[in-house]
Design a protein around this motif. Sequence first.
Motif, PDB file in Angstrom:
ATOM      1  N   LEU A   1      -2.493  -1.118  -3.704  1.00 11.28           N
ATOM      2  CA  LEU A   1      -3.453  -0.055  -3.369  1.00 11.28           C
ATOM      3  C   LEU A   1      -2.709   1.262  -3.249  1.00 11.28           C
ATOM      4  CD1 LEU A   1      -6.207   1.068  -2.327  1.00 11.28           C
ATOM      5  CD2 LEU A   1      -5.470   0.387  -0.028  1.00 11.28           C
TER       6      LEU A   1
ATOM      7  N   THR B   1       0.833  -1.206   0.000  1.00 20.05           N
ATOM      8  CA  THR B   1       0.000   0.000   0.000  1.00 20.05           C
ATOM      9  C   THR B   1       0.862   1.248   0.000  1.00 20.05           C
ATOM     10  OG1 THR B   1      -1.671  -1.171   1.286  1.00 20.05           O
ATOM     11  CG2 THR B   1      -1.857   1.216   1.201  1.00 20.05           C
TER      12      THR B   1
ATOM     13  N   GLY C   1      -5.843   5.269 -12.039  1.00 16.21           N
ATOM     14  CA  GLY C   1      -5.765   3.960 -11.410  1.00 16.21           C
ATOM     15  C   GLY C   1      -6.546   2.908 -12.176  1.00 16.21           C
ATOM     16  N   ARG C   2      -7.722   3.297 -12.666  1.00 16.94           N
ATOM     17  CA  ARG C   2      -8.522   2.345 -13.448  1.00 16.94           C
ATOM     18  C   ARG C   2      -7.791   1.941 -14.727  1.00 16.94           C
ATOM     19  NH1 ARG C   2     -12.719   5.753 -11.496  1.00 16.94           N
ATOM     20  NH2 ARG C   2     -12.724   7.009 -13.409  1.00 16.94           N
TER      21      ARG C   2
ATOM     22  N   ARG D   1      -8.074   8.685  -9.544  1.00 16.13           N
ATOM     23  CA  ARG D   1      -8.912   7.484  -9.597  1.00 16.13           C
ATOM     24  C   ARG D   1      -9.033   6.965 -11.032  1.00 16.13           C
ATOM     25  NH1 ARG D   1     -12.026  10.653  -5.828  1.00 16.13           N
ATOM     26  NH2 ARG D   1     -13.474  11.260  -7.495  1.00 16.13           N
TER      27      ARG D   1
ATOM     28  N   VAL E   1      -4.641  -0.547 -11.004  1.00 15.50           N
ATOM     29  CA  VAL E   1      -4.306  -0.535  -9.586  1.00 15.50           C
ATOM     30  C   VAL E   1      -5.467   0.091  -8.813  1.00 15.50           C
ATOM     31  CG1 VAL E   1      -3.122   1.711  -9.727  1.00 15.50           C
ATOM     32  CG2 VAL E   1      -2.572   0.148  -7.850  1.00 15.50           C
ATOM     33  N   ARG E   2      -5.783  -0.481  -7.664  1.00 15.66           N
ATOM     34  CA  ARG E   2      -6.883   0.047  -6.860  1.00 15.66           C
ATOM     35  C   ARG E   2      -6.472   1.383  -6.255  1.00 15.66           C
ATOM     36  NH1 ARG E   2      -9.148  -1.469  -1.518  1.00 15.66           N
ATOM     37  NH2 ARG E   2      -7.373  -2.866  -1.281  1.00 15.66           N
TER      38      ARG E   2
ATOM     39  N   GLU F   1      -7.922   4.578  -3.717  1.00 20.57           N
ATOM     40  CA  GLU F   1      -8.878   5.203  -2.816  1.00 20.57           C
ATOM     41  C   GLU F   1      -8.415   6.625  -2.548  1.00 20.57           C
ATOM     42  OE1 GLU F   1      -9.033   2.796   0.670  1.00 20.57           O
ATOM     43  OE2 GLU F   1      -9.859   1.031  -0.386  1.00 20.57           O
TER      44      GLU F   1
END
Length: 275
Positions: free
Chosen positions: A89, A68, A107-108, A104, A112-113, A115
Motif C-alpha cells: 500500500l 505500507t 498505482g493501478r 492513483r 499496487v494499492r 490511497e
Amino acid sequence: MDATALSDPLARWRAAVEAWRPPGHLRSPGGGPAPRPATVVRGMDEVDLPPGSRSHERAVQALPEGGTVLDVGCGAGGASLPLAGRAGLIVGVDPEEHLLEALRASGRHLGVRVETVRGRWPDVAAEVAPADVVVCHHVLYGVADLGPFAAALTARARRRVVVEIPARHPLHALNPLWERFHGLVRPDGPTADDALAALRAAGVDPRIERWTDRGGWGRYPDLSALADRVRRRLFLPPERTAQVAEALRELGVDPARPRFPGTEGRTLCTLWWEP
C-alpha cells in the motif's frame, strides 16, 4: 533577527526559508511557478529512479514485503512509486489533486494499492494511519516550521523516515538570473546542513548520506519549454521567454538536452532516522 534567534537552528531555518518568498511587487499575470507536471507511469520501466539513490536504498532496507509506504508531499509519486514492487500500500499526501490523481492512476498500472489524502502536512497528519516507512522527497526547503513537520513524520513511521533534499536550495542556481533580470540578490542558504541542525534542535537525530544526482531534475523537450518554466519562476511575462533562453545558454544549459539549471551533477542528501 536578534542574537537569541540567531543561536536557535530552528529560528535560523525559518528565517532562511521565508527569505525565499518572492518579493510581492513581482507577482504578476503570466509569472509564478507553473503547476507541477502530473506524469502517469504505466510500468516499472517508466519509474524514474536516480542511479545510486541512497534514499531508495534506505527505504527498501526498512520496508517489509507487502508493507505500507507513506509519501508526504508526494507529487505524482517520485519517492514512493519506485517502491511499488515491494509495497502493499502507498499512501500519498499532497495539496494538489491533479498530482494525487496521477499517483492513483500509476498505482493501478503498477498493481499496487494507492490511497491519497489531499492537504498540507502536518495539517492532515491526523487523517493518516501509521506506515512502515515514511518518505518525503524535495519538500523541506518549503517548510518554515520544521519542528512540527518532522515530529508528525516521526509519529507516523513504524520503522523509518527517509527524507531527501539537495545540498543547496533547489532554486539557488537561478540566483544569477534574478540579479540579471530584476537586480535582486537572492539568498545563499539554507542548506542541507542547516536542515540537519534544525532537525536535531527539534529532537530528531538523522543520519545523513550525500550522493550525486547524475541525471538531473526536470527533462524538457526543448530549450524553449525550459525557458518558459524558468521565466515563470522569475515572475517575467511570456514575451521575455527568448531572453531567458539566452540567459540559460550562458549559464551552461545544453540546448540539445535541457535540464533545470544546477540539477545535473548536484549533491543530494538522504536524511533518515528511526522513530
